[in-house]
Design a protein around this motif. Sequence first.
Motif, PDB file in Angstrom:
ATOM      1  N   GLY A 184       0.608  -4.231   2.416  1.00 53.97           N
ATOM      2  CA  GLY A 184      -0.292  -4.986   1.559  1.00 53.97           C
ATOM      3  C   GLY A 184      -1.692  -4.414   1.532  1.00 53.97           C
ATOM      4  O   GLY A 184      -2.368  -4.365   2.546  1.00 53.97           O
ATOM      5  N   GLY A 185      -2.069  -3.923   0.347  1.00 55.77           N
ATOM      6  CA  GLY A 185      -3.450  -3.495   0.150  1.00 55.77           C
ATOM      7  C   GLY A 185      -3.785  -2.114   0.676  1.00 55.77           C
ATOM      8  O   GLY A 185      -4.959  -1.795   0.825  1.00 55.77           O
ATOM      9  N   VAL A 186      -2.772  -1.299   0.946  1.00 54.64           N
ATOM     10  CA  VAL A 186      -3.071   0.092   1.328  1.00 54.64           C
ATOM     11  C   VAL A 186      -3.078   0.932   0.039  1.00 54.64           C
ATOM     12  O   VAL A 186      -2.033   1.208  -0.544  1.00 54.64           O
ATOM     13  N   ASN A 187      -4.284   1.272  -0.395  1.00 51.98           N
ATOM     14  CA  ASN A 187      -4.436   2.004  -1.655  1.00 51.98           C
ATOM     15  C   ASN A 187      -5.078   3.371  -1.477  1.00 51.98           C
ATOM     16  O   ASN A 187      -5.380   4.041  -2.457  1.00 51.98           O
ATOM     17  N   ASP A 191      -7.602   3.330   3.799  1.00 46.85           N
ATOM     18  CA  ASP A 191      -6.986   1.997   4.007  1.00 46.85           C
ATOM     19  C   ASP A 191      -5.880   2.092   5.050  1.00 46.85           C
ATOM     20  O   ASP A 191      -5.739   1.219   5.903  1.00 46.85           O
ATOM     21  N   ALA A 192      -5.094   3.151   4.966  1.00 44.66           N
ATOM     22  CA  ALA A 192      -3.963   3.303   5.901  1.00 44.66           C
ATOM     23  C   ALA A 192      -4.487   3.373   7.334  1.00 44.66           C
ATOM     24  O   ALA A 192      -3.961   2.711   8.231  1.00 44.66           O
ATOM     25  N   GLU A 209       0.311   1.445  -4.928  1.00 42.31           N
ATOM     26  CA  GLU A 209      -0.422   2.709  -5.045  1.00 42.31           C
ATOM     27  C   GLU A 209       0.544   3.886  -5.198  1.00 42.31           C
ATOM     28  O   GLU A 209       0.243   4.851  -5.890  1.00 42.31           O
ATOM     29  N   ALA A 210       1.697   3.780  -4.555  1.00 40.93           N
ATOM     30  CA  ALA A 210       2.679   4.874  -4.682  1.00 40.93           C
ATOM     31  C   ALA A 210       3.164   4.997  -6.126  1.00 40.93           C
ATOM     32  O   ALA A 210       3.438   6.106  -6.607  1.00 40.93           O
ATOM     33  N   SER A 211       3.251   3.868  -6.824  1.00 41.30           N
ATOM     34  CA  SER A 211       3.721   3.947  -8.211  1.00 41.30           C
ATOM     35  C   SER A 211       2.680   4.647  -9.096  1.00 41.30           C
ATOM     36  O   SER A 211       3.017   5.266 -10.085  1.00 41.30           O
ATOM     37  N   ARG A 212       1.410   4.542  -8.696  1.00 42.30           N
ATOM     38  CA  ARG A 212       0.364   5.254  -9.447  1.00 42.30           C
ATOM     39  C   ARG A 212       0.230   6.691  -8.961  1.00 42.30           C
ATOM     40  O   ARG A 212      -0.085   7.590  -9.717  1.00 42.30           O
ATOM     41  N   ASN A 213       0.480   6.881  -7.657  1.00 40.59           N
ATOM     42  CA  ASN A 213       0.228   8.191  -7.049  1.00 40.59           C
ATOM     43  C   ASN A 213       1.235   8.456  -5.920  1.00 40.59           C
ATOM     44  O   ASN A 213       0.959   8.167  -4.760  1.00 40.59           O
ATOM     45  N   LYS A 218       1.434  12.060   1.267  1.00 44.41           N
ATOM     46  CA  LYS A 218       0.900  13.317   1.810  1.00 44.41           C
ATOM     47  C   LYS A 218      -0.578  13.120   2.166  1.00 44.41           C
ATOM     48  O   LYS A 218      -1.037  13.567   3.227  1.00 44.41           O
ATOM     49  N   GLN A 219      -1.300  12.442   1.291  1.00 46.49           N
ATOM     50  CA  GLN A 219      -2.728  12.210   1.562  1.00 46.49           C
ATOM     51  C   GLN A 219      -2.906  11.420   2.859  1.00 46.49           C
ATOM     52  O   GLN A 219      -3.759  11.739   3.682  1.00 46.49           O
ATOM     53  N   ILE A 220      -2.079  10.375   3.029  1.00 45.92           N
ATOM     54  CA  ILE A 220      -2.189   9.555   4.251  1.00 45.92           C
ATOM     55  C   ILE A 220      -1.842  10.399   5.477  1.00 45.92           C
ATOM     56  O   ILE A 220      -2.584  10.407   6.468  1.00 45.92           O
TER      57      ILE A 220
END
Length: 294
Positions: A184-187, A191-192, A209-213, A218-220
């Motif tokens: 919830g709310g990790v964008n 955030d992670a 956020e995964a659906s957008r990116n 990998k970024q996390i």
Amino acid sequence: MYEITDVSFRLLCKKYGAGLTFTEMLSPMALARGNKSTLRLFDVQFKERPVGIQLMGQNVEEIKKAIKVVENKVDIIDFNFGCPVENIVKQGAGAALLKRPEKIREIIRAAKSVTKVPISIKIRSGWDKKSINAVEIAKIAEEEGCCFITVHGKTKTQDRGMETDWEIIKQVKENVSIPVVGNGGVNSPEDAKRMFDKTGCDYIMVGREASRNPYIFKQINDYLQKGDYKEVTKKDKIKFFKEYLELAERYQPKFRYIKYHAMYMTKGIKGGKELRLRLSQTKDIKEIRKILQI
Ligand SMILES: Cc1cc2nc3c(=O)[nH]c(=O)nc-3n(C[C@H](O)[C@H](O)[C@H](O)COP(=O)(O)O)c2cc1C
């Protein structure tokens, strides 16, 4: 995620570092009855493993039958006890079960009685602010032998825009010894890190956020390991969607899914609003390719 996590999208998330992905929630009744369109949604492939299926229902006999249909193809069977959608709740499934912890116990026990595939559950913090019971349900999950529990830090009645309560994830973590997945709310990668630091959770689940990116994984991972990560450009976004499209051409989800992904993954692009309007009116892949010039 419903109408989002088809196999092509899961493979893309896996490519970019997701450790585990799930099918969208599927109905045990439809699976047990061999409903063709639900079986089409149960689209797992060997090469994406480990992969989980998520079931959403409350009838234990149907659940047991559905498990027999799916168990050979999946590594985890997850139960959805958090879906707030009204027609699901009306059937006594999803978040409705937060009001019936003993029914949750019965479902987990029934599932475990028919399969050796690990069982997990996904819950919200509680039905409403006055009935926060995630810790109680997490203890049931632990007693009944679940391999982990995912906690979405929101109640069923909480509005969409309201902030996620990470404190409840921390409380669950402090009260059970099975792994806890915070959700919830990790964008963003930041955030992670905050979620890990604040809650002590073992893993993080990323949804919207995964659906957008899909590159967020990998970024996390980079941010957690090296303290830095690559920003996503407009060119990257188009590239990720092109990769999705190539997979989708192979696995053939319903066109609706492809269109949604085109719209989600172009979010944040300059002039994207107009672009998404045009994408929303497309009728086939050719039209999408033409608009995005891919
Ligand atoms: C369109 C959409 C579909 C979803 N479908 C499911 C689902 O099938 N099963 C599930 O457990 N959660 C589902 N969710 C909830 C997400 O998994 C997640 O718990 C929620 O969005 C909070 O995480 P996030 O802030 O990372 O998005 C869905 C959410 C959205 C927006």
